[in-house]
Each structure stands twice: as structure tokens, then as C-alpha cells.
Enzyme design. Sequence first.
Site, mmCIF file in Angstrom:
data_model
loop_
_atom_site.group_PDB
_atom_site.id
_atom_site.type_symbol
_atom_site.label_atom_id
_atom_site.label_comp_id
_atom_site.label_asym_id
_atom_site.label_seq_id
_atom_site.Cartn_x
_atom_site.Cartn_y
_atom_site.Cartn_z
ATOM 1 N N HIS A 103 51.750 -41.805 -32.191
ATOM 2 C CA HIS A 103 51.183 -40.544 -33.152
ATOM 3 C C HIS A 103 50.401 -40.615 -33.068
ATOM 4 C CE1 HIS A 103 54.021 -42.629 -37.039
ATOM 5 N NE2 HIS A 103 54.593 -41.964 -35.869
ATOM 6 N N GLY A 169 52.663 -55.342 -37.874
ATOM 7 C CA GLY A 169 51.642 -54.860 -38.667
ATOM 8 C C GLY A 169 52.625 -53.395 -39.310
HETATM 9 N N1 APR Z 1 48.410 -58.039 -40.688
HETATM 10 C C1 APR Z 1 49.996 -57.657 -40.224
HETATM 11 N N2 APR Z 1 50.092 -56.892 -41.615
HETATM 12 C C2 APR Z 1 49.464 -56.044 -42.536
HETATM 13 C C3 APR Z 1 47.737 -56.710 -42.751
HETATM 14 C C4 APR Z 1 47.508 -57.759 -42.190
HETATM 15 N N3 APR Z 1 46.677 -58.469 -42.104
HETATM 16 N N4 APR Z 1 48.066 -56.191 -43.989
HETATM 17 C C5 APR Z 1 48.827 -55.498 -44.017
HETATM 18 N N5 APR Z 1 50.311 -55.815 -43.590
HETATM 19 C C6 APR Z 1 50.929 -54.694 -43.560
HETATM 20 C C7 APR Z 1 51.671 -54.374 -44.927
HETATM 21 O O1 APR Z 1 51.647 -54.716 -45.660
HETATM 22 C C8 APR Z 1 52.607 -53.488 -44.291
HETATM 23 O O2 APR Z 1 54.173 -53.908 -44.296
HETATM 24 O O3 APR Z 1 50.864 -53.850 -42.860
HETATM 25 C C9 APR Z 1 52.191 -52.282 -42.912
HETATM 26 C C10 APR Z 1 51.768 -51.431 -42.903
HETATM 27 O O4 APR Z 1 52.209 -49.863 -43.135
HETATM 28 P P1 APR Z 1 51.960 -48.091 -43.747
HETATM 29 O O5 APR Z 1 50.393 -48.462 -44.119
HETATM 30 O O6 APR Z 1 52.788 -47.894 -43.997
HETATM 31 O O7 APR Z 1 51.455 -48.419 -41.980
HETATM 32 P P2 APR Z 1 52.584 -48.015 -41.329
HETATM 33 O O8 APR Z 1 53.613 -48.793 -40.872
HETATM 34 O O9 APR Z 1 51.776 -47.743 -39.696
HETATM 35 O O10 APR Z 1 52.151 -46.240 -40.610
HETATM 36 C C11 APR Z 1 53.471 -45.794 -40.415
HETATM 37 O O11 APR Z 1 52.535 -43.703 -41.439
HETATM 38 O O12 APR Z 1 50.762 -42.369 -42.550
HETATM 39 C C12 APR Z 1 51.308 -42.815 -41.710
HETATM 40 O O13 APR Z 1 50.535 -42.196 -39.587
HETATM 41 C C13 APR Z 1 50.404 -42.794 -40.310
HETATM 42 O O14 APR Z 1 51.598 -44.153 -38.007
HETATM 43 C C14 APR Z 1 51.367 -44.635 -39.498
HETATM 44 C C15 APR Z 1 52.712 -43.881 -40.166
#
Ligand code: APR
Length: 226
Positions: A103, A169
Amino acid sequence: MEIVVLSGAGLSAESGLKTFRDNGGLWEEYDVYQVATPEAWHANPELVTRFYNQRRKQLFESEPNLAHRLIAKLEAYHSVQVVTQNIDDFHERAGSTRVLHLHGELKKLRSTVDDTLVYEAGHWEVKMGDVCARGSQLRPHIVWFGESVPQMPVAEKMVREADFLLIVGTSLSVYPAAGLAYLARPEANIVLIDPAEVTHDLGEVRHIREKAGAGMQCVYEELSAL
Ligand code: APR
């Protein structure tokens, strides 16, 4: 062993960066369509620039965490390819040498008239009027919603060739990146680290229900002993 790490915002949470979809996540505070789409950029580039300036400032002031460092240290034992949805540079700063950013990268900027003109952001602030060599406004080097993900074919090949897929994560809710989790070979091991409940049907997966640091400590101990 060929390990592919598929990481998301949760990996950087313990470094102090907000995730997107958790309670208190970035997409509660901001409307994604107003800051992270090509339409947003055309409608209000100042707002988009300000949003990414804030993210970049925080990134310059933050450090990789234990989980990033343990992923990097796995390179002493295995072939490790990181495929990240994160736009931070924590994997690189922690020492990982093979990192594919699906991304984009927050510390890079690019031309709005020529995609090949990409620049390192020397510091956090980009101003309106900061231009590329051809005189066009610089935009964040980010893949926005509605834009194609140019690195997908490369990432797909990496996941298909992996013996071990380590997912850390990510809510696996944003496609096409989330689709990578379903591409591992049937004989590959899949381990997922996430403190939240996971409802995706990825087949046989070991879910370590911990934050990234604690989860990675467990995985590191096992993988470094193989
Ligand atoms: N350690 C591990 N996982 C964690 C922690 C932690 N300390 N805290 C939260 N999480 C988990 C949450 O439970 C969730 O499943 O991390 C995940 C975060 O999910 P999102 O916020 O949806 O992030 P992500 O999956 O990276 O999003 C994907 O969406 O808008 C965008 O472009 C942006 O790259 C990003 C994409």
C-alpha cells in the site's frame, strides 16, 4: 524454510500507531473517502496532505517494536520475505531486508504527473507548492482506495511459494491484499497472530490470540529452534 510474513496495522500498534478498524481506530476519527481516495485528493488536496503529514510526523517520532525486531531476527535462521500492508518503515528500521509494501510508503512522495518520479521525504511536512522535477504537486506515495495495487502479482507469487505463512495484525478486510491469506499451498503452515477473534475461514490455521510482541516471541522461539 521459506517464510512469508503478511503484516497489517496491528503489528505497529505497540509502536503507538493507531490501527484502522479497532475501537478508536483511524477510520473512526476520519472519513476514509475524504482522505484516502483519488477523489479526496482532487476535491481537497490540502486536507489529504495534512492527514498524511500527521501520520508521517508520528512515524518520524516512533520506533519499531519487539515484533518487528523478532521478524527481522528470523532472517538468521530462515529465508524471510515480508509482505506488508503498512505504510510505515518499521520493518526496514528493525532490520528486515526483504520488504514488499503493498500500500505504498509514508516516507515517500511522488509526482502527480509521472508515477516514476518518487522521492524520499526528508522530514514529515509536505506543503502545498512542494513539487516534483516536472513542476507538479507532490502527493503521498500511497495506494489509495480505488487505486490498483501494482505489487499484487509479486506478492501472490511469494505467498504461493511459502512453506510458512505468518499473518500478523491484520483484519484481512481490505482486498486485494486480504486475498493473499488464501493463496498458501495446502501443505504450508499458517500461523495468525491477532488478539481479536478471527472469523475468516483460512483452512487449517493456528491462531495465537496475543498482541504482536507476545505472539512473535512465541513464534520466534519455535522457528529459531528448527
Ligand atoms: N497486535 C496484533 N494485532 C493487533 C494489535 C496488536 N497489538 N492491536 C490490534 N490488532 C489487530 C486487530 O485485532 C485487527 O485484526 O490488528 C488488526 C488491524 O486491522 P485493521 O485496522 O483493519 O488494519 P489492516 O488490516 O492493516 O488494514 C488494511 O486498510 O485502510 C487500510 O490501507 C489501510 O493497509 C490498511 C488496510
